[in-house]
Design a protein around this motif. Structure first.
Motif, short mmCIF file in Angstrom:
data_model
loop_
_atom_site.label_atom_id
_atom_site.label_comp_id
_atom_site.label_asym_id
_atom_site.label_seq_id
_atom_site.Cartn_x
_atom_site.Cartn_y
_atom_site.Cartn_z
N ARG A 132 0.82 -1.21 0.00
CA ARG A 132 0.00 0.00 0.00
C ARG A 132 0.86 1.27 0.00
O ARG A 132 0.44 2.30 -0.53
N ILE A 133 2.03 1.20 0.61
CA ILE A 133 2.93 2.35 0.55
C ILE A 133 3.37 2.60 -0.88
O ILE A 133 3.43 3.74 -1.36
N ALA A 134 3.66 1.51 -1.60
CA ALA A 134 4.11 1.64 -2.99
C ALA A 134 2.97 1.99 -3.93
O ALA A 134 3.17 2.68 -4.94
N ASN A 135 1.75 1.54 -3.62
CA ASN A 135 0.59 1.78 -4.50
C ASN A 135 -0.59 2.28 -3.68
O ASN A 135 -1.59 1.57 -3.53
N PRO A 136 -0.51 3.49 -3.15
CA PRO A 136 -1.56 3.95 -2.23
C PRO A 136 -2.92 4.15 -2.86
O PRO A 136 -3.94 4.04 -2.18
N SER A 137 -2.97 4.45 -4.17
CA SER A 137 -4.25 4.79 -4.78
C SER A 137 -4.92 3.62 -5.46
O SER A 137 -5.94 3.78 -6.11
N SER A 138 -4.34 2.41 -5.35
CA SER A 138 -4.94 1.26 -6.02
C SER A 138 -6.32 0.98 -5.45
O SER A 138 -6.52 0.94 -4.25
N ASP A 139 -7.27 0.80 -6.34
CA ASP A 139 -8.66 0.58 -5.93
C ASP A 139 -9.22 -0.46 -6.87
O ASP A 139 -9.53 -0.17 -8.02
N ARG A 140 -9.38 -1.68 -6.38
CA ARG A 140 -9.61 -2.76 -7.32
C ARG A 140 -10.83 -3.64 -6.99
O ARG A 140 -10.74 -4.86 -7.02
N PRO A 141 -11.96 -3.08 -6.64
CA PRO A 141 -13.12 -3.95 -6.41
C PRO A 141 -13.61 -4.56 -7.72
O PRO A 141 -13.99 -3.84 -8.64
N ARG A 142 -13.57 -5.89 -7.80
CA ARG A 142 -13.92 -6.54 -9.07
C ARG A 142 -15.01 -7.61 -8.90
O ARG A 142 -15.81 -7.81 -9.81
#
Length: 650
Positions: free
Chosen positions: A517-527
């Motif tokens: 999450r530190i490396a990819n804080p904005s990832s938002d992946r509800p699938r």
């Protein structure tokens, strides 16, 4: 009352609403732009001009899309780095890791206590050098969240009032408001950019005209001035639209956060007193920084109030008096004068098996009476005053040496390694782990591990994951290469003896998730919306949980059936069979389960809770496992739910 998962769904629906409002605002800008451009053409033209200009309209549409779209895209990309970008853009400075200032110490303690209470990593705290009493929370997830607090807020509020403000901000963190707010910042930046371009063009025209003779290019200057004024007019429409959007998205959520702060602290005088002091304080809640407007919807109280935007439909916050009256029904308009105390504004405190795990059966750690699965679900992402009190007790039970180390990047790294080291000096496992440290770490890191090791091994089990929560801000300050090394070393320590305990898996899962999450804080992946899409992942996870807490295969089978029955689409739990999964497969399963929609994610967490609590007891190992799964699913579970009697039973 809506639970955590329903609030997450609502926040996502508000994101859709934001997009619709943004499109409407852009349409308004196009109409305003066409009108202004047409007026300029009519003014500059010697002859008459038709109001129907298809070419001009297309040009305005394209120009608006380029300016607004480009400005929004730039800001969105910039904000993808996480909440610290917002804090730094407002002039915020990170709170000293071990502050000597009394007010800063209390602020850090309050933030850490509430992080432990809610089961989330501690947000990094930024201090804004502003006299106004204000605060904000920013970020995409709990892992990249920051809390900003003005120096006026620290100096003018007592501890109970400060706790009320921080509780309000934690409500935004837990309810998904932060993600919506930071997206709102990105989207609206393009709309605000039009007004900025107008001011820039007028300023440039003014300065360039000072060096020219009046007879030179007067017509060109008039065109530039008209264009600048036109952009300002259009920008004003954009600014009004932005304020309306902020108001539509933010105002009701401020009331909800106020109510949550009262629930979290059981003290309406805390947040109520803070609001009253804002009303009676000379600087109020004003934020003087020039970028305050773009962040105005994030603030605890209106930071940029003006005669134009101070109330009504354009206000980003409800009226101060109305907020106070909802908290204190006896309020009749009296407001408190803010005064710094001699000791600082914070005042005094108020109050082995199929899944491959080794040595973590129910007999390996003390059991205690347990809640039911509904308790776990209802407490997820929510706090009570008991939770907050428990968080303070847990933090106070951690030795000062470990707290000091947790605030430093080197010490935080050493804590992760030390928690994974076998307590049995001279054992084959310990020898293999020391070989890993010599191979993968620096001498400075090894020395720090050995310095802290005795305190870490003496630390009660229930305090280990809360201590890991406190290390979160320090670990965020490690470089990308250092974070990669931290993950790889932790994984090597876990695998050193070819056995995997539940605690080792839980700690590694938490560390892996947070570093990602530190490396990819904005990832938002509800699938995923249906059980059929994640069936194999759910079966693998529940198989591991059932085996970890059972002493016999019969108990494991019974726990598994109890868990799998939590899914709406499962009519016959006995039709699903337990499986054996390698830890890496479990990691993949958790990653996919984290991509489920909130309603299905609730069923996943309830299934895990049912599986663990089938025998009406919970061990330390099971508690660790559930907390780690909840972390991986981004569903913070307060430790008080599972450890309510832990301190009294120690």
């Amino acid at each position: 009352m809506k639970n955590f998962f329903e609030r997450q769904d609502e926040a996502r629906r508000n994101t859709t609403r934001l997009i619709v409002l943004f499109i409407a605002a852009v349409i308004g800008l196009v109409i305003a732009g066409y009108g202004v451009a047409l007026a300029i053409l009519m003014f500059m033209s010697e002859g008459g001009i038709s109001p129907i200009q298809p070419g001009l309209f297309v040009l305005i549409v394209l120009g608006t899309v380029v300016i607004v779209g480009g400005g929004s895209a730039f800001k969105i990309i910039q904000l993808k780095q996480g909440g610290h970008v917002v804090a730094e853009s407002l002039g915020g400075q990170p709170l000293d890791r071990n502050p000597s200032d009394y007010d800063e110490q209390v602020l850090r303690n309050v933030v850490e206590e509430m992080a432990i209470a809610s089961g989330v990593p501690t947000p990094e705290v930024y201090v804004l050098d502003e006299d106004g009493i204000n605060a904000f929370a920013a970020g995409y997830t709990v892992d990249d969240a920051v809390i900003g607090v003005t120096r006026g807020c620290m100096k003018q509020l007592n501890r109970a009032e400060l706790q009320g403000v921080i509780a309000h901000e934690y409500s935004h963190i837990l309810n998904g408001d932060m993600r919506l707010n930071i997206r709102l910042m990105g989207v609206l930046n393009g709309i605000l950019l039009v007004a900025i371009l107008g001011r820039t063009l007028l300023r440039a025209t003014f300065y360039s005209s000072m060096g020219r003779r009046r007879s030179e290019d007067n017509k060109g200057q008039l065109i530039m001035i008209a264009a600048g004024v036109g952009l300002l007019v259009i920008g004003s429409v954009g600014l009004l639209s932005g304020r309306l959007i902020k108001s539509a998205v933010s105002r009701q959520r401020e009331f909800l956060a106020d109510a949550a702060a009262v629930q979290f602290t059981r003290n309406p005088q805390g947040i109520g007193g803070a609001l009253k002091k804002i009303g009676g304080y000379e600087s109020g809640s004003t934020i003087e920084h020039p970028k305050a407007e773009e962040s105005s919807h994030l603030f605890f109280s209106d930071g940029v109030g003006s005669a134009l935007f101070g109330g009504g439909a354009f206000a980003t916050h409800p009226p101060l008096e109305e907020r106070i009256q909802r908290i204190d029904s006896d309020f009749e308009g009296e407001q408190r004068e803010a005064q710094s105390s001699a000791s600082g504004g914070a005042g005094a405190a108020q109050a082995a098996g199929a899944s491959g795990f080794a040595g973590d059966s129910s007999a390996s750690s003390p059991s205690r009476s347990a809640p039911n699965a509904d308790d776990v679900v209802s407490h997820t992402g929510d706090l009570t005053a008991d939770d907050v009190d428990f968080g303070a007790k847990l933090r106070n039970a951690v030795p000062e040496s470990l707290l000091d180390a947790a605030h430093e990047p080197l010490g935080a790294t050493a804590i992760v390694y030390g928690l994974l080291l076998s307590p049995q000096t001279g054992s084959d496992n310990r020898t293999a782990q020391m070989d890993v440290l010599r191979e993968h770490t620096t001498s400075e890191e090894r020395d720090e591990v050995m310095r802290l090791l005795d305190d870490l091994h003496a630390l009660p089990h229930r305090l280990r994951l809360p201590l890991l929560n406190i290390t979160a801000p320090a670990l965020r300050h490690r470089s990308a290469d250092q974070r990669t090394a931290l993950h790889d070393t932790a994984q090597a320590l876990v695998r050193a003896d070819d056995q995997l305990t539940v605690f080792e898996y839980a700690l590694e899962t938490v560390v892996r998730h947070r570093l990602d999450r530190i490396a990819n804080p904005s990832s938002d992946r509800p699938r995923f919306k249906r059980f059929s899409q994640i069936q194999d992942d759910a079966v693998a996870l529940l198989s591991m949980i059932a085996q970890a807490g059972a002493q016999t295969q019969r108990e494991a089978a019974q726990a598994f059936e109890a868990g799998i029955g939590a899914f709406d689409d499962v009519s016959d739990p006995s039709a699903h069979q337990r499986t054996s999964a390698h830890p890496s497969q479990l990691d993949d399963a958790l990653d996919r389960l984290a991509q489920t929609r909130p309603a299905l994610k609730q069923q996943v967490l309830e299934a895990c809770a049912r599986c663990i609590l089938d025998d009406d007891t919970v061990t330390d190992a099971e508690a660790d496992l559930l907390m780690a799964v909840a972390e991986a699913l981004d569903c913070p579970v307060p430790p008080f739910v599972l450890h309510a009697d832990a301190l009294s039973s120690s």
